[in-house]
Design an enzyme around this catalytic site. Structure first.
Site, PDB file in Angstrom:
ATOM      1  N   HIS A 104       0.927  -1.228   0.396  1.00  0.00           N
ATOM      2  CA  HIS A 104       0.417   0.003   0.570  1.00  0.00           C
ATOM      3  C   HIS A 104       1.237   1.386  -0.121  1.00  0.00           C
ATOM      4  CE1 HIS A 104      -3.744  -2.577   1.725  1.00  0.00           C
ATOM      5  NE2 HIS A 104      -3.555  -3.101   0.753  1.00  0.00           N
ATOM      6  N   SER A 171      -6.948  -8.807   9.197  1.00  0.00           N
ATOM      7  CA  SER A 171      -7.362  -9.438   9.833  1.00  0.00           C
ATOM      8  C   SER A 171      -7.960 -10.224   8.692  1.00  0.00           C
ATOM      9  CB  SER A 171      -8.949  -8.891   9.897  1.00  0.00           C
ATOM     10  OG  SER A 171      -9.219  -7.649   8.579  1.00  0.00           O
TER      11      SER A 171
END
Length: 226
Positions: A104, A171
């Protein structure tokens, strides 16, 4: 030497004191994702976006690597370790990890708006007047929400020959990064370090601890198996 691919996310940086939008319920110190982390936000109010990432850069550069980061450096003495991180800080590198792929983007880099291939190191305070070598505007070297993840294919290739996969601080809910584990070969041993795991596939071994506690324990175990 076996290959270990580490998928790291915000949880490993959280143990160094860095928060995320997800931690704050979609707000980060009063900012909404749509205000500071989208292409539309950059076009509408570039200085607001720049100020936001200046603040993130300061906070990240003041943080220190934690026990999880250092444990992964130790692991590299026994496995070929490739880290694929969703994080934009440089805590893995500052701990000593060598092979780090940032999905990212990176806080300590800027990218030319006109030429995406022009990327420069940057650790200071950006202003709207910070320009590229060609005179064009510079933007944070961050993959905004709604943008393509240019390093995804490279990350997927790194995963294809993994013998061990360690998932920590993520997650597995944010795509496309969450799909990377599916590129691991069938023989790979997969471990998830997470104190509160969501639904997890049966073939993933879960260590129900925070990153700074669980990763050192897992690394000790993996070294014993090397």
């Amino acid at each position: 030497m076996k290959k270990c691919v580490v998928l790291s996310g915000a949880g490993i940086s959280a143990d160094s004191g860095l928060l995320t939008f997800r931690d704050a319920g979609g707000l980060w110190e009063g900012y909404r994702v749509t205000d500071v982390c989208t292409p539309e936000a950059l076009a509408k109010n570039p200085q607001l976006v720049i100020d936001f990432y200046n603040q993130r850069r300061r906070q990240a550069n003041e943080a220190e690597p934690n026990a999880a980061h250092y444990a992964l450096v130790e692991l590299a003495g026994y496995y070929r370790v490739q880290i694929i991180t969703q994080n934009v800080d440089n805590l893995h590198e500052r701990a000593g990890s060598k092979n780090v792929l940032h999905l990212h983007g990176e806080l300590n880099k800027l990218r030319s708006v006109d030429n995406p291939d022009e990327i420069i190191d940057f650790t200071g305070e950006q202003t709207a007047e910070t320009v590229s070598s060609g005179g064009g505007a510079m933007r944070p070297h961050i993959v905004f929400f709604g943008e393509q993840v240019p390093m995804f294919d490279t990350a997927a290739e790194e995963m294809r020959d993994a013998d061990v996969v360690v998932i920590v601080g993520t997650s597995l809910q944010v795509y496309p990064a969450a799909s990377l584990v599916h590129y691991a070969p069938p023989h790979a041993d997969v471990y998830l370090v997470d104190p509160n795991p969501q639904s997890v596939a049966a073939d993933i071994e879960v260590i129900r601890k925070r990153a700074a506690e669980g990763v050192p324990d897992l690394v000790e175990y993996l070294i014993g198996k090397a």
